[in-house]
Design a protein around this motif. Structure first.
Motif, PDB file in Angstrom:
ATOM      1  N   ILE A 191      -8.230   1.274  -2.911  1.00 35.95           N
ATOM      2  CA  ILE A 191      -8.359   0.702  -2.818  1.00 35.95           C
ATOM      3  C   ILE A 191      -9.978   0.209  -2.953  1.00 35.95           C
ATOM      4  CG2 ILE A 191      -8.322  -1.393  -1.728  1.00 35.95           C
ATOM      5  CD1 ILE A 191      -6.187   0.404  -0.190  1.00 35.95           C
TER       6      ILE A 191
ATOM      7  N   VAL B 286      -8.263  -1.980   5.584  1.00 27.68           N
ATOM      8  CA  VAL B 286      -9.363  -2.249   5.184  1.00 27.68           C
ATOM      9  C   VAL B 286     -10.282  -0.490   5.457  1.00 27.68           C
ATOM     10  CG1 VAL B 286     -11.880  -3.459   5.923  1.00 27.68           C
ATOM     11  CG2 VAL B 286      -9.667  -4.863   5.585  1.00 27.68           C
ATOM     12  N   GLU B 287      -9.951   0.170   6.253  1.00 26.60           N
ATOM     13  CA  GLU B 287     -10.840   1.409   6.518  1.00 26.60           C
ATOM     14  C   GLU B 287      -9.606   2.358   7.099  1.00 26.60           C
ATOM     15  OE1 GLU B 287     -13.283   0.445  10.598  1.00 26.60           O
ATOM     16  OE2 GLU B 287     -11.979  -1.554  10.013  1.00 26.60           O
TER      17      GLU B 287
ATOM     18  N   SER C 263      -9.054   3.456   0.821  1.00 25.17           N
ATOM     19  CA  SER C 263     -10.295   2.232   1.322  1.00 25.17           C
ATOM     20  C   SER C 263     -11.753   2.913   1.319  1.00 25.17           C
ATOM     21  CB  SER C 263     -10.539   1.696   2.399  1.00 25.17           C
ATOM     22  OG  SER C 263     -11.496   0.835   2.341  1.00 25.17           O
TER      23      SER C 263
ATOM     24  N   GLU D  88       0.694  -1.310  -0.134  1.00 22.71           N
ATOM     25  CA  GLU D  88      -0.199  -0.226   0.064  1.00 22.71           C
ATOM     26  C   GLU D  88       0.544   1.376   0.110  1.00 22.71           C
ATOM     27  OE1 GLU D  88      -2.312   3.374   1.109  1.00 22.71           O
ATOM     28  OE2 GLU D  88      -0.368   2.018   2.559  1.00 22.71           O
TER      29      GLU D  88
ATOM     30  N   HIS E 164     -13.022  -3.306  -2.485  1.00 19.45           N
ATOM     31  CA  HIS E 164     -13.105  -4.851  -2.017  1.00 19.45           C
ATOM     32  C   HIS E 164     -14.722  -4.490  -2.237  1.00 19.45           C
ATOM     33  CE1 HIS E 164     -13.529  -9.041  -0.549  1.00 19.45           C
ATOM     34  NE2 HIS E 164     -12.121  -8.794  -0.275  1.00 19.45           N
TER      35      HIS E 164
ATOM     36  N   ILE F  16      -6.257  -8.696   1.537  1.00 20.43           N
ATOM     37  CA  ILE F  16      -5.604  -7.582   2.381  1.00 20.43           C
ATOM     38  C   ILE F  16      -5.901  -7.566   3.758  1.00 20.43           C
ATOM     39  CG2 ILE F  16      -8.847  -6.791   2.419  1.00 20.43           C
ATOM     40  CD1 ILE F  16      -7.238  -4.150   1.657  1.00 20.43           C
TER      41      ILE F  16
ATOM     42  N   ILE G 219     -13.896   0.839   0.235  1.00 27.87           N
ATOM     43  CA  ILE G 219     -14.920  -0.147   0.695  1.00 27.87           C
ATOM     44  C   ILE G 219     -16.034  -0.121   0.957  1.00 27.87           C
ATOM     45  CG2 ILE G 219     -15.420  -2.604   2.188  1.00 27.87           C
ATOM     46  CD1 ILE G 219     -12.021  -2.213   1.534  1.00 27.87           C
TER      47      ILE G 219
END
Ligand code: CP
Length: 297
Positions: free
Chosen positions: A247, A264-265, A269, A238, A249, A259, A271
């Motif tokens: 990013i 993720v956060e 991201s 990253e 997903h 990942i 997401i």
């Protein structure tokens, strides 16, 4: 009659209209129109995001919702998908949202006269996921032309990879793939493979995919830790991404597998934004489908 089996069912104008209206729903610029119609949600495969965001979209549009439970339905007595949907149509449902493990299940539904919206067919397509992915990319970059999108991971078993690769190429993006060689799919990935280290240096969008263990027939070739180190988006990778790169997903996410948990956060991201956009996109699709049906009467 409007059908959304794959994104091929949408004309260029319809695609633009749905994305435009979804963008306005997402920005709170478009009022919810109350639609007097009944929609049946048929999920023959597990789902959290798609099912709940369709239900939320339907609630916000004032639709009557039939939540069909396959496990307690006459499907358990051998009723076919066709007869199930024809029954819902006869009872008064005006559209059906269907997720099914069988690829191209919708080919069995030729005699159905209500709109069918595909919420995922096996490893085939997931058109409303692609629409919410397109909306998320458009909100970020405005255009698709010349963007580099790298789709990473279990390409072969992913309906999201197939649908997104096709539409993003059509819209002018450069689509590349990364992940284990045995999970590439020559029908979409040939000539477009990059290593994960090259992927992070070149991508505007890193689109990570879940390992679809439910569609695998053997035991895993890697431990989770090995997979993460070889093919995952690690914190070190990253750090090598371009400024402004994002990013994505489709989720659910296997944290620390495809990942890193912390990413993720992270600020790159999108997401959870993708999930929020799912409601807006599904409102736009349902509005379009049910308005066209009303106009055709
Ligand atoms: N992205 C997606 O389709 O998630 P669900 O399987 O939870 O609906």
């Amino acid at each position: 009659m409007f059908q959304l089996r794959t994104l091929e069912d949408l004309s260029a104008t319809e695609l633009d209209t749905i994305l435009y209206e979804a963008g306005r729903f997402a920005a709170g610029e478009m009022a919810n129109e109350t639609i007097n119609a009944t929609v049946a949600n048929l999920f023959f495969e597990p789902s959290t995001r798609t099912k709940v965001s369709f239900e939320k979209a339907e609630h916000e549009l004032g639709l009557h919702i039939i939540s069909f439970d396959a496990a307690t339905s006459s499907v358990t007595k051998g009723e076919t998908l066709y007869d199930t949907v024809k029954t819902l149509e006869a009872i008064g449902c005006n559209a059906a949202v269907i997720r099914h493990p069988e690829q191209k299940y919708y080919e069995q539904l030729e005699g159905v006269t209500i709109p069918v919206i595909n919420a995922g067919d096996g490893a085939g397509d997931h058109p409303t996921q692609s629409l919410l992915d397109l909306l998320t990319i458009q909100q970020e970059f405005l255009f698709f032309q010349n963007l580099t999108v790298v789709i990473c991971g279990d390409i072969r078993h992913s309906r999201v990879a197939r649908t997104n690769a096709g539409i993003l190429r059509k819209l002018g993006a450069r689509v590349l793939f990364s992940g284990p060689a045995e999970w590439m799919d020559d029908t979409i990935t040939e000539g477009s493979f990059v290593s994960m280290d090259e992927a992070v240096r070149t991508a505007d969008v890193m689109m990570m995919l879940r390992i679809q263990t439910e569609r695998h027939d053997g035991t895993a070739d890697w431990t989770k830790e090995e997979y993460h180190a070889r093919y995952g988006l690690t914190e070190n990778r990253e750090a090598a991404m371009k400024p402004g790169a994002i990013i994505m997903h489709p989720a659910p996410v296997n944290r620390d597998v495809e990942i890193a948990d912390r990413l993720v956060e992270c600020s790159r991201s999108r997401i959870f934004k993708q999930m929020a956009n799912g409601v807006a996109v599904r409102k736009a699709v349902l509005t379009h489908a049910l308005k066209l049906k009303e106009e055709a009467k």
